[in-house]
Structures are given as C-alpha cells and as structure tokens.
Design an enzyme around this catalytic site. Sequence first.
Site, PDB file in Angstrom:
ATOM      1  N   GLU A  55      58.112  33.701  28.733  1.00 43.58           N
ATOM      2  CA  GLU A  55      56.928  33.677  29.574  1.00 43.58           C
ATOM      3  C   GLU A  55      56.468  35.089  29.947  1.00 43.58           C
ATOM      4  O   GLU A  55      55.284  35.381  29.948  1.00 43.58           O
ATOM      5  CB  GLU A  55      57.218  32.860  30.848  1.00 43.58           C
ATOM      6  N   ASP A  56      57.434  35.939  30.260  1.00 46.83           N
ATOM      7  CA  ASP A  56      57.058  37.225  30.862  1.00 46.83           C
ATOM      8  C   ASP A  56      57.230  38.447  29.967  1.00 46.83           C
ATOM      9  O   ASP A  56      56.933  39.561  30.382  1.00 46.83           O
ATOM     10  CB  ASP A  56      57.885  37.453  32.146  1.00 46.83           C
TER      11      ASP A  56
END
Length: 739
Positions: free
Chosen positions: A88-89
């Site tokens: 996600e990051d």
Amino acid sequence: MKMPPPPVREHSIESLEPVLDRLEAQGRPFDADFIRSAFEFSAEMHGDQTRRSGEPYLTHPLNVAYILADLKFDQTCVVVGLLHDVLEDTLTSREVLEEKFGVDVAELVDGVTKIGRHAYVRRDQAQAETFRKMILASARDIRVIVVKLADRLHNMQTLEHMSPEARRRISRETLEIYAPIAHRLGMARVKGDLEDLGFYFLYPHQFRELHSKIGEKVKLGKAAAERLRLRFAESLESGGLEAEITFRVKRYYSIYTKLRRQGIDISQLYDYLAFRIITHTVTDTYAALGVVHQNWRPIPGRFKDYIAMPKPNLYQSLHTTVVGEQGQPFEVQIRTREMDLVAEEGIAAHWRYKEGKGSAPAGDLNILWLRQLLEWQQEIKDPRTFLTTLKIDLYPDEVYVFTPKGEVMCFPRGATPLDFAYRVHTDLGHHCSGARVNGKLVPMRTKLANGDMVEIQTNPNRTPSRDWLSFVATSRAKSKIRQWLNSVQKERAVEIGRPLLEKELRKYKVSPRKTFESPRVKAYLEQEGMSTVEDLFSRVGFGKLTARNVVARLLTEAQLASPASSPGPLRRAVSKILPFGAGPILVKGEGDLLAFLAKCCHPVPGEDIVGYVTRGRGVSVHSCECPNVKNLLYNQEREIEVQWARGDEGRYRVSLGIEASDEPGMLARLTEVIAKVDSNITQLEAGTRDPGLGLIDVEVQVKDRRHLEKILAGIRTIPGLIRVERRMGGSRLGGESQP
Ligand code: MN
C-alpha cells in the site's frame, strides 16, 4: 480532572530482537533468518517514511509483528506483519514479494492491503454487521484478519498522534467493526484492548469519569475482595480441590455498556470485579461451583453453563454471581486452563491445541467456519498446520458489494448488477440499461464478486424483458420483473375485456358507461374481491370470467328480459393485428380488439370465420371449417362474432396437401396451374410414400375464399392428381397457447 493515559499501553519496541524472543518463547521452531530478511526488506522499502508521531514508519510494522508473536501466532503471520504495509505504502509489487517471500506471504499481504481499502461508512447496526461480514468474506484466509486486527491494535495504541477528527472516525470503526470481529474469533484480549482504546478516544469525558470512579471503588473494595479470594481458596481446599483463583476489574468499555444498557449509575454498580477460578479438569469446574454455591448465596438467574453450551465463538466457562460479606455481588467464572486460553486468545489458542486434549464443544454454532474449525481440530494431527489450512470461504453463499456511496450490500452468490439495481430501487431495476463494476462497463448478467463497486446506468425507455428472469438471483428482482410483465399483460387483458363486456351489455340496450358506474357494479366488485372495474375487464380479457355471466349478474331481471333484437351497430374498429396476421379483420362489436388469424387454419377473406377470445392474447380468428372449432375444443361462451373488413387487399397463406401419382412433370404442372390463377407458392415440400405415390405439401398465397376455390379447381385438373385438401388443425385454437 486530568485525562488519564490510554488504558492499553504496550511498550513500543525498536528492534527485531523482542519479536524473536516472543517466537522463541512459543517453543516452536522458526526461521530467524527468514524473519530478519523480511524486516530488512520492510526497512528498505519504507525508507525514511515517518509516522504522524515523528517516529520512523518501520516502528509500526515492527510492533504489529511483535503483537502477533506475543499472541503466539506463527512465523508466517509475523512476516506478514512486518510486510503488511509495503504494497500500500511503497513501490513494492506483489510479484517481488512472491519472489522473495513466497506465494503464501504475498497473498496474505495482498489480502491485508485489500481489506484496508474498504472504507467503512457509518450508517446503522445492520450496515455495520454487513461490513463485518464483507471483511470476513473477502479475507479468504483467517490469517489476513488476524494480521489486520494486530495492525488495528497498534494503530489504536498510537492514535493520540492523529487529528481529533481522524481519532473519532478510526475509533468508531474499531468499536463497530474490528472489536466485534475479534470477539467473533474468540480473541477476548484483543477485543477488550480495541474496545477500551476506542472508548478512550471516542468518548474521552465518559472514560475519564468512569476511570476515576472505578479507581475509588477498587481502592475501597480491594481488601474485601482479597479476603473473599482467600475464603474461596480455603473452601476449595477443604473440598479437596486444587485451583488458581484471581480477580480483576472488568474492562472499562464492558462496564460502560452495561451501565448504559441497564440505565444505572456507577454508584449502583457492584460487580465491577470478576473472580476467576481455574481448575485442572472439567469435573473439577462443576465441583468448584458446588463448593461456591454451598458457601455463598448465588443470585438467581445469573448462573450460566457455557461448558455444556459453548458460545458461538467457542468460549467455555461456568458463570455465576454470588453475594459477598457486605451483601455486594461478585461474578465468578470457573473454567479449566485450556478453556481459559481459548477465552483469552480464541483462534490462536485453538491452533495450538494438542490433539485429544480439551473437550471439543458442540452445540449451536452459527458460523460455518467455526464448525469447520472444530472438525479440523479433530482431524489434524499436527496442530501447527492448523492455521495454514484455514483458507476457507466464510460465507460461501453470499457476496458483498459496494454502492457508489460506500454502503455495503449483501447478495446471494451469483447475483448480477440487475439484482443490485432492484435492491436499490424498483425503478432503477426497471430502467436498467447497463452497469459498471469497478468503473468498467460489464454485461448485465455478470456475476458480482466480493468488494465490487457497482454503478447502474439507466435509460427511461428501457423496460424489463422476460429474458431478465433467467439471470437474476434475488427473489426481489424476480418478483419485481414478474410484476412488471404481469401489469403489461393486464393492460392488454383490459383492452380485450372491456369491449367484450360492452358488446354484451348492448344486447340489452343498456349504456355500458352508466352500467360501469352504477352501484350494482360496485357491490358486485366488492363481492368478488375486485377493487376497480379495470380488474373486471382484465378478468374477462383473461377469460377467467365470461361476459355473459358477468352481465347476467350486473343487470336487473327487467333489463335482462328485454334483449335487443339486433346486435349493436357494426364499426370498422379493429386496429391492432398481431404480427402473423395479414390485414385487418373486423370484429363485430365495439372498440379495438386484438385480433389475429389462427395458425391452425389460416382463414382467408370471404370464408366464414369465427372469433375466439384467448387468455390474454386477443381474439384468434378461425375458419368455421377449422377442425379445432368443429370439435368444440373450446368454451362456447368465449366465441365472438367476427367479419372480414371490406376492401381488403391482403394476401393470406394457405397450406394445401396434395396426393398424386409419382410421375415426372407433376411439380412443374402444379406450379404452372398456381401461376395461372394469379397465386404464388411460398413453400413447397415433396416426397413419396408408397412406390408410385407422391405427396406434396405446398403453401400458396390467396386473396380470398373465391381465389382459393379457383386455385383448388385448377389443381384438380392436373392429370394424375388423386386428392387435394386444405390443411387445417394441428395447433390449438388460440394459436400457440392453450385457449
Ligand atoms: Mn498498518
């Protein structure tokens, strides 16, 4: 009053060593290098990202991994904890994860990432439950949920660094979604931590007040509780029972909800302490209960046997409340060591269960996976493999999708965007012309998948078709489509029934309009359970009632005694002809009637015809010679007079069957004759039956009866002809359907 510190405050770790220590403490083999490589990869990927607190981002996955190791989850879960935010990051791809850490880890990280993308929009109780189920349904593997819970727990522990608005939103989601999921998995400790933290951040004032009052109570009551604990111990010992006895203050949030539920003030709350008696065997739990009840008065109605009847999340314990020395009540929970582990850790404890140990609770388990979990527990030899087999479909019959506004809806598996449209609004379904799923246009029969976002496109001119029934999965969509189709049919039936009734009324020289408005009709409708005169028309149109019988009921005896001598004035009134008809037929009587030529006999202009009111499809027009009519296959009362319209130039098709000797040139002569009388062959089929006997089926175009007679006469002049006949019958009176 000062705000107390958050109720759950774990010491934040800063290196991998404590994680490895926790794994070590579990006493199971693990691959430290593998875990280290995951940690280093996570560190590299998150780089110099920081959290809101200013700490390096890496502290978050590290602490999530620690929570998982501390909860006694295995190496895979710990690795997933370390990597859970890299998709996600950071710029990491799933492929890279798969290559470095294997399919299992990549899949789990992907699952955790996907859950994080479902934004919870707060609506009501039902919506929260649906959202919880969707999370469980889309996880595909229990470990995804477990890591997500650890992730959420650490986020809650560090929530003070977030903005007040974010604190409230995240706390609410925690209380409404994640704590109940932890509860469902039987993880009481995680559930309690999540709840107390959610309570602390969402209702700070209430928390502060409760915290200080409980503190006072504990100060005053602790000595008494300690005395009671010793007396419990003495009594059990003299009863020959070995047990460990503890007491603790109940969880803040559970006290808070109890006060609210019972509508009482904290001063009225007595059982804020809970005693726990841990025994060696199940038999001992019941023996200990006997001892407690002999020495302290139990409060009626508070005894519960969750050992015989475990909770759906497999919680087992005996509960009772007894009255202490100053008359204050205490809750006592009695259970075995294993039951206690299950109560605190839920699924994690099940996973470590040694085979044969501990009783497998049976009973009313309402969650499929828990039932399966029990079965597996009995089958699996090595409890370590337990969690890796936990790839199951939690809700195999359901699918959860999002509306564009973020609401979650649950459908049966196999549901399509059309089911979705009908769930939102009937009109959205009726005029549904297409759908987008996750932004892409899809066919309407596409089956929805968990987590899909569905948008419906409409067109005001679009209406339901019978075909839709073949692919909708919900009964709501089915019944709405049927309702619509029926209402269209009813309109048609009204169109047929009304003129039939009017015609019948005219026979008695009464005005249809006045009759329909008369009180007699109202009374009749009421008696027969109809609400409007349209209902009456449609019943006649569908053939459920006959015009003759209805009129006999509607008119007075005097009116019935004076029938008109001649039928009402004829009008050229037929305007609608169904596709297979050819040219208008005048139906004797009034108004527009749907009329079509019967397929069985194809009457031609000039010949005698008779109309027959079919069920809901209009008037089928037969030749009076048609065997179906002659054989009286129908209800005489539904017969209706029909006449050919004048000046009709239409062409009609008539089938002829010919028997002739099988000689060369027969077909040529036949076509010649037909051409001579100004007709055309539209279909022809020839064959032989017995040697020398030719059979010809031919369909010709005919203007009217006289034309047909000319054609027949012409054919009869062909040498070698044995017989020619018009083909009639075969299908039923109404054409394709039963009259
Ligand atoms: Mn995270």
